[in-house]
Write a protein that holds these residues in place. Structure first.
Motif, short mmCIF file in Angstrom:
data_model
loop_
_atom_site.label_atom_id
_atom_site.label_comp_id
_atom_site.label_asym_id
_atom_site.label_seq_id
_atom_site.Cartn_x
_atom_site.Cartn_y
_atom_site.Cartn_z
N LEU A 292 -42.64 -8.28 4.84
CA LEU A 292 -41.57 -7.96 5.79
C LEU A 292 -40.91 -6.63 5.43
CD1 LEU A 292 -39.90 -11.46 6.27
CD2 LEU A 292 -41.38 -10.27 7.88
N GLN A 293 -40.63 -6.45 4.15
CA GLN A 293 -39.99 -5.21 3.72
C GLN A 293 -40.89 -4.00 3.95
OE1 GLN A 293 -38.94 -6.16 -0.35
NE2 GLN A 293 -36.93 -6.96 0.23
N ALA A 294 -42.19 -4.20 3.84
CA ALA A 294 -43.13 -3.11 4.11
C ALA A 294 -43.08 -2.68 5.58
CB ALA A 294 -44.56 -3.53 3.73
N ASN A 295 -42.61 -3.59 6.44
CA ASN A 295 -42.47 -3.29 7.86
C ASN A 295 -41.01 -3.01 8.23
OD1 ASN A 295 -45.22 -3.65 9.09
ND2 ASN A 295 -45.03 -5.65 8.12
N ALA A 296 -40.21 -2.61 7.24
CA ALA A 296 -38.80 -2.25 7.44
C ALA A 296 -37.98 -3.41 7.97
CB ALA A 296 -38.67 -1.04 8.36
N MET A 297 -38.33 -4.63 7.55
CA MET A 297 -37.60 -5.82 7.93
C MET A 297 -37.03 -6.49 6.69
SD MET A 297 -39.97 -7.61 10.84
CE MET A 297 -40.55 -6.70 12.26
N ALA A 298 -35.95 -7.21 6.87
CA ALA A 298 -35.37 -7.99 5.78
C ALA A 298 -35.53 -9.47 6.11
CB ALA A 298 -33.89 -7.65 5.62
#
Length: 330
Positions: A292-298
């Motif tokens: 998720l963080q790799a896709n700019a998501m938290a």
């Protein structure tokens, strides 16, 4: 010779049978409430986008937690409206769930006269999945370091003043309109068909600024090809970048985007609780957090009630922006 049972023995047998009936009913009811077949996870966008990518990450791990196959079913079109209508029509037995972003469950009902669904009454939140912030980015030609300086640049370059957004009647469009209003800039947001062409024009300087998800801008921010000056909520991905509220736009305080999981409204409490528990376990897994963080998501988590409350808050904030803009539902 068969002797009749004493009355007391017969009564004890009858009492035991009667006492067993509630237990039998509870056991039967519990088994009826438990759905053990394949689960369809509806997604209102085509394969490859943020919602689809996240759905596939979650579906794979959710299947392990639940011990049931979870299959992503893409039903793209009309900003997720087709998938939302399919959820409303689905049986409320746990066999169909819906991964949705804010646009479908909050924006579409505000901008469509007849969306074909009402999230508050037709859907049952199962929990939060991920947060992803919206951002305002500017081309370096503006030389602006913050919103106030952007307003000054807009005033001095009226022929070049423009803010792009990835879709008409979207949260970015109404946010862009509010930014222009607060900066006292006579700007009508330029709506594109997707974030990619909008970002392409922004990089080329064809538009001066743009509003979209952080993931659409982040790599260009790191390469100094664009400058992000405000986000819907502060994020570790952009240390030092203020939220819209911190930058002087409190009306945009509750406009951050998120992905949530929903079921038809009639789904029973036991299944809602089971799915919520499994979902919270999934979004806490280190490998899911990393993806998720790799896709700019938290990653997000919480109860169904908390997800319903957040949806209501975002819907109210967006409703105020739509009303302020004078937009007439289509």
């Amino acid at each position: 010779m068969n002797h009749p049972r004493p009355f007391s023995a017969t009564r004890r047998c009858l009492q035991a049978a009667l006492l067993a009936l509630p237990l039998l009913a509870v056991t039967t009811g519990a088994s009826a409430q438990t759905y053990s077949g394949p689960i369809r996870m509806l997604v209102g966008y085509p394969p490859g986008g943020p919602a689809d990518t996240t759905a596939r990450i979650v579906a794979e791990k959710l299947a392990v937690q639940l011990g049931q196959p979870v299959l992503v079913d893409n039903k793209p079109g009309a900003g997720g409206q087709i998938a939302a209508q399919a959820l409303k029509a689905a049986p409320a037995d746990g066999s169909v769930i819906f991964m949705s972003n804010t646009h479908t469950v909050a924006m579409v009902p505000l901008t469509m006269k007849a969306p074909g669904f009402a999230p508050a009454t037709d859907f049952r939140p199962l929990g939060a999945v991920a947060n992803f912030e919206l951002a305002l980015a500017m081309h370096p030609k503006t030389g602006a370091a913050n919103l106030a300086e952007l307003g000054t640049w807009f005033a001095a370059h009226r022929n070049e003043a423009s803010i792009g957004v990835p879709a008409p009647a979207s949260a970015p469009e109404f946010i862009a309109g509010e930014v222009a209003r607060q900066l006292k800039a006579d700007i009508v947001p330029v709506a594109y068909r997707g974030a990619t062409p909008m970002v392409t024009d922004l990089l080329a300087g064809q538009i001066a600024a743009g509003v979209s998800g952080i993931s659409d801008f982040l790599q260009y921010q790191k390469a100094s090809r664009l400058r992000i000056v405000a986000v819907s909520r502060t994020t570790p991905l952009l240390p030092g970048v203020p939220s819209f509220a911190q930058a002087g736009l409190p009306s945009l305080d509750a406009t951050s985007d998120f992905l949530g999981l929903y079921a038809p409204a009639g789904l029973n409490e036991a299944t809602v609780a089971r799915y919520n528990t499994a979902l919270n376990q999934v979004v806490a897994l280190p490998e899911v957090v990393a993806k998720l963080q790799a896709n700019a998501m938290a990653p997000a988590a919480g109860t169904p009630g908390e997800q319903a409350l957040r949806l209501a808050q975002v819907s109210r904030a967006l409703a105020a922006l739509v009303a302020q803009s004078g937009f007439v539902p289509q």
